[in-house]
Enzyme design. Structure first.
Site, PDB file in Angstrom:
ATOM      1  CG  ASP A  96      -9.725  -0.119   4.947  1.00 13.95           C
ATOM      2  OD1 ASP A  96      -9.471  -0.531   3.808  1.00 13.95           O
ATOM      3  OD2 ASP A  96      -8.990  -0.300   5.933  1.00 13.95           O
ATOM      4  CE  LYS A 107      -3.798  -2.419   2.258  1.00 12.83           C
ATOM      5  NZ  LYS A 107      -4.593  -2.707   3.466  1.00 12.83           N
ATOM      6  CD  GLN A 115      -3.519  -4.359   6.538  1.00 13.52           C
ATOM      7  OE1 GLN A 115      -3.633  -3.305   5.928  1.00 13.52           O
ATOM      8  NE2 GLN A 115      -3.900  -5.512   6.028  1.00 13.52           N
TER       9      GLN A 115
HETATM   10  N1  GUN Z   1      -6.908  -6.882   6.084  1.00 11.56           N
HETATM   11  C1  GUN Z   1      -7.251  -7.633   5.009  1.00 11.56           C
HETATM   12  N2  GUN Z   1      -7.847  -6.859   4.084  1.00 11.56           N
HETATM   13  C2  GUN Z   1      -7.888  -5.604   4.570  1.00 11.56           C
HETATM   14  C3  GUN Z   1      -8.367  -4.364   4.064  1.00 11.56           C
HETATM   15  O1  GUN Z   1      -8.921  -4.260   2.972  1.00 11.56           O
HETATM   16  N3  GUN Z   1      -8.198  -3.297   4.875  1.00 11.56           N
HETATM   17  C4  GUN Z   1      -7.610  -3.385   6.092  1.00 11.56           C
HETATM   18  N4  GUN Z   1      -7.514  -2.278   6.822  1.00 11.56           N
HETATM   19  N5  GUN Z   1      -7.160  -4.509   6.593  1.00 11.56           N
HETATM   20  C5  GUN Z   1      -7.295  -5.615   5.834  1.00 11.56           C
END
Ligand code: GUN
Length: 291
Positions: A121, A54, A98
């Site tokens: 998100d 990311k 996350q």
């Molecule tokens: N863990 C697995 N997929 C995601 C996601 O799309 N966003 C976040 N914040 N954590 C994750």
């Protein structure tokens, strides 16, 4: 005939170059640089990789990324304090915590502490509610990426039967909401299957579009797929064979009409939609400031 391979990596690159231009135009016009703050708690190996991806993706297209690492033993109170600081920081437009979080944390409490305007998100309860009402602030990255993949490959959803395997808050449930909405990329009839569904294969064989987010390597086999169906594999399973999806790709590609590979399918699109949401958050911030 073998299925069309839906190349998520190539599409992600194309969309990222579009976003890069929009970021440059936004910076030139406003003097603001979109900024995403990423919080990683603990040392989950998979999370480390996702977060790194990311950050790299942000930097490549001109979005600033800030990383906040907290130890596994962090208390919920300490994490809430960190989020509060980022909520108040006008130079930060998007905040991402996350997942998964360590056991001592209540996940939804944490997600609901992010102000909805910075919740790139789209996991805040307010944003989830808005999606279900068809008036989203942001769209959740993985379902958004899948919808974009379908639209840009001219795979119709209207009037089609979409079957989703998996009922998570991150993929299964929001995917169903997006596909059932009125309009482009929606208007589908949607079924969600999960661990308590008695005969999953009987459902999947009815799918025009099959979306699999269950977290079990090669769960979907060729006999579970209707000839010509579109199969979207959200799985990322680390096995002895390497990274494997939830679909038995080599067998299912001989039955399906179109299929995403793993890696190079849904994954790169998820990160791309996060970039787009961060730009949207920065634009919304600018517009609010001008009022
Ligand atoms: N863990 C697995 N997929 C995601 C996601 O799309 N966003 C976040 N914040 N954590 C994750």
């Amino acid at each position: 005939m073998s299925a069309q391979i839906l190349d998520g990596k190539a599409l992600a690159e194309q969309i990222r170059s579009e976003i890069k231009e929009q970021v440059a135009a936004f910076v030139a016009e406003t003097g603001l640089t979109p900024c995403l703050a990423v919080i990683l708690v603990g040392n989950n190996a998979a999370s480390e990789v996702y977060v790194r991806n990311k950050q790299v993706a942000c930097e490549k297209i001109g979005i600033k990324s800030e990383m906040y690492r907290l130890p596994e033993t962090t208390s919920e109170r300490e994490l809430l304090t960190q989020i509060d600081m980022l909520n108040r920081n006008d130079a930060v437009h998007g905040i991402l915590v996350q997942l998964p979080l360590p056991k001592q944390m209540n996940e939804q409490n944490i997600l609901d502490a992010i102000i909805p305007e910075k919740d790139v998100d789209a996991f805040h309860s307010d944003n989830v509610g808005r999606i279900s009402q068809g008036r989203p602030r942001f769209l959740p990255c993985t379902p958004y990426g899948i919808q974009e993949l379908l639209i840009r490959n001219h795979i119709a959803t209207a009037g089609k039967h979409a079957v989703i395997i998996g009922r998570s808050n991150i993929v299964g449930k929001p995917m169903a909401l997006l596909l059932v909405q009125k309009g482009c990329g929606g208007d589908a009839t949607v079924t969600i299957c999960h661990s308590r569904t008695p005969d999953i294969a009987a459902m999947t064989r009815q799918a025009d579009i099959l979306i699999v987010a269950i977290g079990q390597a090669k769960f979907v086999t060729a006999d579970m797929v209707k000839p010509g169906a579109t199969v979207i594999d959200v799985g990322m399973n680390r096995t002895e064979e390497g990274l494997v999806g939830d679909v038995d790709f080599s067998a299912v590609k001989e039955i399906a009409g179109a299929i995403t590979p793993v890696p190079g399918g849904v994954g790169p699109l998820t990160v791309t939609m996060l970039l787009l949401n961060t730009l949207t958050a920065a634009k919304n911030f600018k517009n609010c400031r001008q009022l």
